[in-house]
Motif scaffolding. Sequence first.
Motif, short mmCIF file in Angstrom:
data_model
loop_
_atom_site.label_atom_id
_atom_site.label_comp_id
_atom_site.label_asym_id
_atom_site.label_seq_id
_atom_site.Cartn_x
_atom_site.Cartn_y
_atom_site.Cartn_z
N LEU A 119 173.56 -31.94 -32.16
CA LEU A 119 172.37 -32.74 -32.49
C LEU A 119 172.43 -33.13 -33.96
N ASN A 120 173.26 -34.10 -34.27
CA ASN A 120 173.57 -34.44 -35.66
C ASN A 120 172.99 -35.76 -36.14
N ARG A 121 172.41 -36.54 -35.25
CA ARG A 121 171.84 -37.84 -35.64
C ARG A 121 170.32 -37.73 -35.59
N VAL A 122 169.64 -38.17 -36.65
CA VAL A 122 168.19 -37.99 -36.75
C VAL A 122 167.50 -39.35 -36.86
N HIS A 123 166.53 -39.57 -35.98
CA HIS A 123 165.69 -40.77 -36.04
C HIS A 123 164.29 -40.32 -36.43
N PHE A 124 163.84 -40.73 -37.62
CA PHE A 124 162.55 -40.28 -38.13
C PHE A 124 161.41 -41.15 -37.59
N GLU A 133 157.81 -40.73 -27.87
CA GLU A 133 157.99 -42.10 -27.38
C GLU A 133 159.38 -42.62 -27.73
N SER A 134 159.82 -42.35 -28.95
CA SER A 134 161.13 -42.83 -29.38
C SER A 134 162.25 -42.18 -28.58
N ALA A 135 162.12 -40.89 -28.26
CA ALA A 135 163.15 -40.21 -27.49
C ALA A 135 163.32 -40.85 -26.11
N VAL A 136 162.21 -41.14 -25.45
CA VAL A 136 162.29 -41.76 -24.13
C VAL A 136 162.86 -43.18 -24.24
N ARG A 137 162.48 -43.89 -25.27
CA ARG A 137 163.03 -45.25 -25.46
C ARG A 137 164.53 -45.19 -25.72
N LEU A 293 166.19 -33.60 -29.11
CA LEU A 293 165.18 -32.60 -29.45
C LEU A 293 164.14 -33.26 -30.35
N VAL A 294 162.88 -33.07 -30.02
CA VAL A 294 161.78 -33.70 -30.74
C VAL A 294 161.09 -32.65 -31.61
N PHE A 330 169.08 -51.68 -33.14
CA PHE A 330 168.28 -50.58 -32.59
C PHE A 330 166.83 -50.85 -32.98
N SER A 331 166.11 -51.53 -32.11
CA SER A 331 164.79 -52.07 -32.46
C SER A 331 163.67 -51.08 -32.18
N ASN A 332 163.77 -49.91 -32.77
CA ASN A 332 162.70 -48.91 -32.66
C ASN A 332 162.55 -48.25 -34.03
N GLY A 333 161.31 -48.09 -34.46
CA GLY A 333 161.05 -47.45 -35.75
C GLY A 333 159.69 -47.86 -36.26
N PHE A 334 159.33 -47.29 -37.40
CA PHE A 334 157.98 -47.44 -37.92
C PHE A 334 158.01 -47.65 -39.43
N THR A 335 156.99 -48.29 -39.93
CA THR A 335 156.91 -48.53 -41.37
C THR A 335 157.11 -47.24 -42.16
N TYR A 336 156.55 -46.15 -41.65
CA TYR A 336 156.61 -44.88 -42.39
C TYR A 336 157.66 -43.92 -41.83
N SER A 337 158.63 -44.43 -41.07
CA SER A 337 159.74 -43.57 -40.63
C SER A 337 160.48 -43.02 -41.84
N GLY A 338 160.67 -41.71 -41.86
CA GLY A 338 161.40 -41.10 -42.98
C GLY A 338 160.73 -41.32 -44.31
N HIS A 339 159.41 -41.30 -44.34
CA HIS A 339 158.68 -41.53 -45.59
C HIS A 339 159.19 -40.57 -46.66
#
Length: 470
Positions: A119-124, A133-137, A293-294, A330-339
């Motif tokens: 589990l080495n890649r992280v999507h904030f 929601e992001s995991a299911v997408r 893993l969430v 990869f069109s998923n994410g948020f303005t405050y992802s990884g703030h």
Amino acid sequence: MSNPTQDINGTRASTSSPVAMDARHVLHPWADLRTLGRAESLLVSQATGVEVVDSEGRRYLDAIGGMWCVTVGYGRHELIEAMTEQARRMPYYTPFGDVGSEPAARLAATLAELAPGDLNRVHFTTGGSTAVESAVRIAHYYFASQGRPEKHHVLSLENAYHGSTYLAASLCGKSADRTDFRYETDWIHHLDCPVYDPDVSTVTAAQRLDQLITGMESAIRRIGPERIACFIAEPVLASGGVLVPPPGYHQAARELCRRHDILYISDEVVCGFGRLGHFFAAEARFGIVPDMLVTAKGLTSGYQPLGAVLVADHVADTLTRSADPAKPVFSNGFTYSGHPVACATALANIEVMRRDDICGHVRDVGPYFVRRLRELRSSPIVAAVRGDHLMACVECQVPGEDGPTDRNQALARWVDQYCETSGLLVRPYENLCIMSPPLVVTRGEIDRIVAIMAESLARAEHDLNTGDLS
């Protein structure tokens, strides 16, 4: 939080007070709409260690850790200084495309180090709901990019809680959470709740496990494995009532998913970051390495909003290989992802947890917490006590009435109110009193929690016996 009644807590506040402003203007999550504009909320204004202070100066032991999340306790100067320093240096920059921040990069590397397997890649994300929601997408993208868009159905669990975005709320499996909002029902399926409580079960753990896995196999055959993208499960179902599965459940479910090419998502929003005695519980406690893993909540100890999806290399590599050359984004994410401020806070939180061996402390006091709470089973209005380390639930029951009946829920509200007036905050939900104290809680504070709970149960039992319950 319950709304104290006048006969317990005194007169109503001035219309110019913060309590009145709250009543007039705030729509709280999970608010009782029947009391909107009239209920007086408990407004917390200060907090230190494991205690909070309300706007009237009353002090409480916070046995819910804010909302499962204030793990290292309130007022930790290390986290406050990390937040301040990062805000001073750079409060924010966009995380989109090929731009990011140093705190997010360092945190991603640290999470990969702590996580099991590949589990080495992280999507904030911004919290637990958006991470789920992001995991299911991601699961949907994973199969659609391979030319299998029909493989989009999702398996969840009855009594599960996964958040309150449209998709996350649709994954939730508690009927009480289904109100007049809209929910996705065509391709989300809820399997039998995997709870096993040896105190009340009429079958052995092995028999219960066989029932559950047989039911899961049947559901997969009925839906068709070629149509199922992922299975999502909490290691212990938290808001559902701290529901602990029989030994071997997650291993058996993981093997079924592997056999049928179904991605396994472990929702550790609550169970991760020390709540069960480890940074992550999937492998350390339940013997599995999930595909995703969430995490959220304890990730920053509640000091900043932040969530993350940890993605296995074999999943991330497939996303890269299978991306549509015409639309590879990869069109998923948020303005405050990884703030940056949130990530700096998470790094400081992890440093404190490692330095103070918070997980070791939980492994030490967690069994004591559950053992002491189980003493409350002697009360005639306690149907069950369930727990795993520093997450626990006392289920209230009018003798002879099962489940969240109106009277059982009223009984639990009175237990909650009596706890509150005695300086203890628990989380009331249906007929459940749920507890998840900060991970720094001591044995002495655990004794205080149990003593107040015992007294509150006795007072509520008296009300029930005298006909005063309402």
